[in-house]
Design a protein around this motif. Structure first.
Motif, PDB file in Angstrom:
ATOM      1  N   GLN A 323       0.922  -1.058   0.034  1.00 20.05           N
ATOM      2  CA  GLN A 323      -0.107   0.096  -0.072  1.00 20.05           C
ATOM      3  C   GLN A 323       0.826   1.315   0.282  1.00 20.05           C
ATOM      4  O   GLN A 323       0.667   2.385  -0.868  1.00 20.05           O
ATOM      5  CB  GLN A 323      -0.884  -0.069   1.290  1.00 20.05           C
ATOM      6  CG  GLN A 323      -2.091  -0.887   1.005  1.00 20.05           C
ATOM      7  CD  GLN A 323      -3.097  -0.865   2.241  1.00 20.05           C
ATOM      8  OE1 GLN A 323      -2.636  -0.068   3.127  1.00 20.05           O
ATOM      9  NE2 GLN A 323      -4.367  -1.512   1.995  1.00 20.05           N
ATOM     10  N   THR A 327       1.030   3.978  -2.605  1.00 23.99           N
ATOM     11  CA  THR A 327       0.489   5.294  -2.307  1.00 23.99           C
ATOM     12  C   THR A 327       1.685   6.318  -2.751  1.00 23.99           C
ATOM     13  O   THR A 327       1.591   7.236  -3.335  1.00 23.99           O
ATOM     14  CB  THR A 327       0.664   5.587  -0.601  1.00 23.99           C
ATOM     15  OG1 THR A 327      -0.227   4.477  -0.134  1.00 23.99           O
ATOM     16  CG2 THR A 327       0.002   6.830  -0.390  1.00 23.99           C
ATOM     17  N   GLU A 330       1.830   6.541  -6.436  1.00 20.28           N
ATOM     18  CA  GLU A 330       0.582   7.647  -6.641  1.00 20.28           C
ATOM     19  C   GLU A 330       1.009   8.896  -6.469  1.00 20.28           C
ATOM     20  O   GLU A 330       0.660   9.690  -7.457  1.00 20.28           O
ATOM     21  CB  GLU A 330      -0.566   7.289  -5.899  1.00 20.28           C
ATOM     22  CG  GLU A 330      -2.017   7.469  -6.540  1.00 20.28           C
ATOM     23  CD  GLU A 330      -3.278   6.861  -5.498  1.00 20.28           C
ATOM     24  OE1 GLU A 330      -3.733   7.631  -4.996  1.00 20.28           O
ATOM     25  OE2 GLU A 330      -3.152   5.512  -5.557  1.00 20.28           O
ATOM     26  N   LYS A 331       1.623   9.043  -5.323  1.00 20.35           N
ATOM     27  CA  LYS A 331       2.127  10.343  -4.989  1.00 20.35           C
ATOM     28  C   LYS A 331       3.078  10.971  -5.944  1.00 20.35           C
ATOM     29  O   LYS A 331       3.008  12.162  -6.458  1.00 20.35           O
ATOM     30  CB  LYS A 331       2.694  10.308  -3.660  1.00 20.35           C
ATOM     31  CG  LYS A 331       2.729  11.679  -2.955  1.00 20.35           C
ATOM     32  CD  LYS A 331       3.555  11.529  -1.574  1.00 20.35           C
ATOM     33  CE  LYS A 331       3.883  13.020  -0.891  1.00 20.35           C
ATOM     34  NZ  LYS A 331       4.808  12.692   0.213  1.00 20.35           N
TER      35      LYS A 331
END
Lengths: 370, 389
Positions: A323, A327, A330-331
């Motif tokens: 995750q 993340t 994604e960031k």
């Protein structure tokens, strides 16, 4: 010593007796040993005894015993109570008696039908002969003196003063002489027929006749007929037997029966104890095995649990990491996009600035902060 | 006996060595006297009293107190009480020495000791309880010798022989329990043949059972008693396993002794009831009987129980010593005090000082040999080269 208990001990002994003692399995049966048929005995009618000590002298001579300290003609020794010794197979004791004067009673081996000494001897040194005598074989005797413990009449004596060849010493009922057809020394020397030698059955009849014919002269009891299972010396008395030093509390049980139960238990212990003990060993061994198995199982379960927990933990960590990674990506993507957007915006702004007037720059800056 | 003279190689004049030396010297002289002059020269034995303290103490008490061997080995190897494992070797050793000394003492007592094998090789008197005692003692002495041999074999470094003997452990233990059951009870059964001589309070058909049960009590108490002495005098010879047992052995064996003593008290009451000899309790002999049964049976049963409950090791140890004394009292009562009770005082037996001297000599010999062995062989510690078996 109730009958039922003896019976019970007999039962315990019954099965093992044949193995332990062969022919002596009398305790558990109804068999009753009456003595060898035609065996010889002596009847001592104490009412005839005059205390002359000739029997003592004759005994000393025929058995070649050491000479006494005081001669056998000295009757003063009678007053002192004496017992058999290793130098005297027989003694005559004087008893208070009644108004008609003192009584005398001769003491020697009673030659039991089922002798305690023979039953107790661990080398079979004693033999009850079919003639009636209980004889002793010094050539096998170890000198344990258990016969002296066992004898209810306190007859066997020991040569304590001999360092190298001590023997048990006791009356032989002159067995060698009897085999030669002679009388026992004491009987032969008795001047009053206080001693009679004959077949035991005949002597019992004679004794009964004497009691019947002169009931006032005799106590109605033939001592030795039943005492300790019966003896080959029989006694008649004009006074209660206790008063002439003869125990009436010996009972009629032959000595071998007293130990038959304990002897009979021996093969039972030998047979059943190993089974019981092996069983206990097997049980404790099995308990140990089960305990070990349970321990192993518990260990395995614990390990499995720990494994599962560790896996779950790992999975969770992996998930979290995933995750986090996502993340982060994604960031990063977002940042990259934003950076791109910004760059594009700047380019656009530059292009716009190039096209329009410079004061429009400020609101563009505010938008980007939002 | 603080210092260990034996391992130092040269004897020193410690108080123990001086006392033991004097006793052994006097004992040696008495031994010569006994075997050159006969029993009359050193004993008060008589035609009325053919058995004295050499039977009452050396044989009856000796065999009972040597019961620790079979009790401990049965508990550990058969009943699975492995945590007392370290107690087995000292118990087997004292058992073996005990029986060996009993046999030695019998050489003094019997008239012609060189004939002691006669019951086996000449004529077997199988109707005699004494034959059973002789056979079982001879066999059990052999069993104890084999049971103890691993310690000696480890000392000598004979590994193969040791491993063979160890394979026999269970078999030997079972054999030992069977033989002990037989001869411990038979020593009591010896007196069954003399109901007219033994006082009715002590004479009962249960004598064999009583002797066996008291042997178990004696064995348990002796293990506690010996471990007390060993921890005091030989603790420097002990490994961790033995030192750790300083408290667990008294607690475990004390608990067992409390139970067995309580059971013994009950069967004593049953014996009096079955024989219906209650009225004798009001006599002088009855008072002495009550001292034995209340003072040396009921009291130690209670004290052991209290000691175990409170984990009072000191109390348990004193109770063990008291119980051992009680065994001596019991065997003396049956063999000497209550035996021939019907005779006048002038005909009763009291030991000659030389009889006591020989008995003290034999006990001392046992202690000296025990010390010799535990200071050399792996008894109070596991041999470093071998695993615990």
């Amino acid at each position: 010593m109730s009958l039922s208990r003896r019976k019970f001990l007999g039962w315990i002994g019954a099965a093992g007796m044949t193995a332990a003692a062969g022919r002596k399995a009398s305790a558990a049966t109804t068999h009753h040993f009456e003595g060898y048929p035609e065996s010889m005995a002596v009847l001592h009618d104490t009412t005839f005894c005059i205390g002359c000590r000739r029997c003592e002298g004759a005994c000393n001579t025929v058995n070649e015993l050491p000479a006494p300290e005081v001669p056998f003609t000295d009757l003063n020794v009678l007053e002192k109570q004496r017992r058999t010794t290793s130098k005297a197979y027989t003694v005559v004791n004087q008893k208070p008696g009644n108004a008609s004067g003192p009584l005398f009673v001769k003491n020697q081996c009673n030659h039991c039908l089922e002798p305690a000494c023979a039953s107790a001897c661990f080398v079979n040194a004693f033999t009850k002969t079919k003639e009636g005598a209980v004889v002793y074989d010094a050539s096998v005797c170890v000198g344990c003196r258990y016969c002296m413990i066992a004898c209810p009449f306190e007859i066997p004596t020991y040569e304590y003063d001999s360092a190298f060849s001590p023997r048990i010493m006791k009356c032989t009922m002159c067995h060698p002489r009897v085999l030669e057809g002679k009388l026992p020394g004491c009987v032969e020397s008795c001047p009053t027929e206080a001693l009679i030698f004959g077949k035991r059955d005949d002597l019992l009849n004679i004794a009964r006749q004497r009691i019947t014919r002169r009931p006032n002269n005799y106590v109605d009891h033939i001592y030795g007929e039943r005492e300790m299972g019966g003896t080959s010396w029989l006694y008649l008395s004009g006074m209660p037997f206790e008063t002439i030093g003869m125990r009436m509390d010996l009972g009629v049980t032959p000595a071998p029966e007293l130990t038959a139960g304990a002897l009979g238990a021996v093969p039972m212990v030998v047979g059943i104890w190993p089974v019981l003990l092996t069983g206990i060993y097997a049980m404790s061994k099995r308990k140990e095995k089960i305990a070990a198995e349970e321990k192993a199982q518990a260990l395995a379960t614990a390990l499995a649990d720990a494994d599962a927990q560790a896996t779950a933990k790992m999975d969770a960590a992996m998930e979290k990491a995933k995750q986090e990674k996502a993340t982060a990506i994604e960031k990063a993507v977002k940042e990259a996009l934003e950076a791109e957007a910004k760059a594009r915006a700047e380019i656009e702004a530059e292009a716009e600035a190039a096209a329009a007037a410079p004061p429009q720059e400020a609101p563009d800056e505010d938008d980007k902060d939002d | 006996m603080s210092e260990d003279t034996a391992t130092m190689g040269k004897p020193t004049l410690s108080p123990f060595n001086i006392v033991a030396g004097v006793i052994l010297l006097v004992g040696g002289i008495l031994t010569i006297l006994r075997f050159t002059q006969g029993l009359d020269a050193v004993t008060n034995l008589s035609d009325y009293n053919p058995w004295g303290i050499w039977i009452g103490f050396d044989l009856l008490v000796g065999v009972a107190l040597a019961a620790g061997g079979f009790v401990t080995s049965a508990a550990v190897y058969l009943f699975g009480m492995k945590h007392y494992h370290a107690a087995v070797r000292p118990a087997i050793l004292t058992g073996f020495l005990g029986y060996a000394l009993v046999v030695l003492a019998l050489h003094y007592d019997v008239g012609r000791p060189w004939r002691l094998p006669y019951p086996f090789i000449m004529q077997r008197g199988t109707t005699s309880l004494l034959f059973e005692v002789a056979a079982c003692v001879a066999l059990y002495l052999t069993v104890l010798f084999i049971e103890f041999s691993p310690a000696a074999l480890e000392w000598l470094g004979l590994k193969r022989a040791r491993s063979i003997v160890l394979k026999l452990t269970i078999l030997l233990t079972i054999f030992g329990v069977v033989l002990s059951t037989l001869h411990q009870s038979s020593l009591g059964a010896l007196f069954l043949i003399a109901p007219s001589k033994l006082h009715p309070l002590w004479y009962t058909p249960y004598l064999p059972v009583y002797f066996f049960v008291t042997a178990v009590i004696a064995g348990l108490s002796m293990v506690i008693f010996e471990s007390t002495l060993s921890h005091r005098f030989f603790s420097h010879k002990m490994d961790a396993a033995h030192l750790a047992e300083k408290d667990t052995v008294p607690l475990g064996f004390g608990k067992a002794a409390a139970f067995v003593l309580a059971g013994y008290f009950i069967i004593k009451v049953i014996g009096i009831s079955a024989g219906n000899t209650w009225h004798y309790l009001a006599t002088g002999y009855g008072a002495w009987y009550l001292v034995e049964v209340l003072g040396f049976v009921a009291l130690p049963a209670f004290l052991y129980a209290v000691g175990v409950r409170d984990k009072n090791i000191t109390l348990i140890r004193w109770t063990a010593a008291w119980t051992v004394l009680g065994i001596v009292v019991n065997r003396f009562n049956i063999c000497l005090v209550a035996f021939n009770w019907h005779l006048p005082a002038s005909e009763r037996y009291f030991p000659h000082w030389m009889e006591i001297g020989i008995s003290v000599f034999i006990v001392t010999l046992g202690i000296v040999i025990y010390r010799f062995i535990v200071t050399r062989m792996p008894v109070l510690y596991e041999h470093p080269d071998y695993d615990a078996h």
